[in-house]
Design a protein around this motif. Structure first.
Motif, PDB file in Angstrom:
ATOM      1  N   THR A   1       0.831  -1.199   0.000  1.00 45.59           N
ATOM      2  CA  THR A   1       0.000   0.000   0.000  1.00 45.59           C
ATOM      3  C   THR A   1       0.866   1.250   0.000  1.00 45.59           C
ATOM      4  N   ARG A   2       1.911   1.271   0.834  1.00 43.23           N
ATOM      5  CA  ARG A   2       2.823   2.424   0.889  1.00 43.23           C
ATOM      6  C   ARG A   2       3.534   2.647  -0.440  1.00 43.23           C
ATOM      7  N   SER A   3       3.784   1.563  -1.170  1.00 43.85           N
ATOM      8  CA  SER A   3       4.479   1.705  -2.447  1.00 43.85           C
ATOM      9  C   SER A   3       3.527   2.043  -3.594  1.00 43.85           C
ATOM     10  N   GLY A   4       2.236   2.246  -3.264  1.00 41.82           N
ATOM     11  CA  GLY A   4       1.270   2.684  -4.258  1.00 41.82           C
ATOM     12  C   GLY A   4       0.492   1.578  -4.941  1.00 41.82           C
ATOM     13  N   LYS A   5       0.732   0.342  -4.559  1.00 37.29           N
ATOM     14  CA  LYS A   5       0.001  -0.774  -5.151  1.00 37.29           C
ATOM     15  C   LYS A   5      -1.299  -0.987  -4.400  1.00 37.29           C
ATOM     16  N   LYS A   6      -2.383  -1.073  -5.139  1.00 36.03           N
ATOM     17  CA  LYS A   6      -3.694  -1.290  -4.527  1.00 36.03           C
ATOM     18  C   LYS A   6      -4.090  -2.745  -4.717  1.00 36.03           C
ATOM     19  N   VAL A   7      -3.978  -3.504  -3.644  1.00 32.81           N
ATOM     20  CA  VAL A   7      -4.360  -4.912  -3.672  1.00 32.81           C
ATOM     21  C   VAL A   7      -5.211  -5.208  -2.447  1.00 32.81           C
ATOM     22  N   ASP A   8      -6.068  -6.210  -2.565  1.00 33.16           N
ATOM     23  CA  ASP A   8      -6.864  -6.604  -1.408  1.00 33.16           C
ATOM     24  C   ASP A   8      -6.050  -7.583  -0.552  1.00 33.16           C
TER      25      ASP A   8
END
Length: 58
Positions: A18-25
């Protein structure tokens, strides 16, 4: 293997993604973590547990 510790590691990985900008569940993060880190994590955890030979049966 302690499942609660593994779950915590997966949650840390989700936060890192999330911090690296990846949006995953959470499920996708778990799958990605398992693919990338599970074997290494198990080997680390297993090396700190006593071998069966060193345990005495009572």
């Amino acid at each position: 293997m302690d499942n609660e510790q593994q779950i915590e590691e997966i949650r840390k990985y989700l936060r890192q993604l999330t911090r690296s900008g990846k949006k995953v569940d959470e499920n996708s993060a778990a799958f990605m973590w398992i693919k990338k880190y599970a074997e290494q994590w198990r080997n680390t955890r297993n090396s700190s547990t006593p071998s069966k030979k060193s345990c005495k049966n009572k």
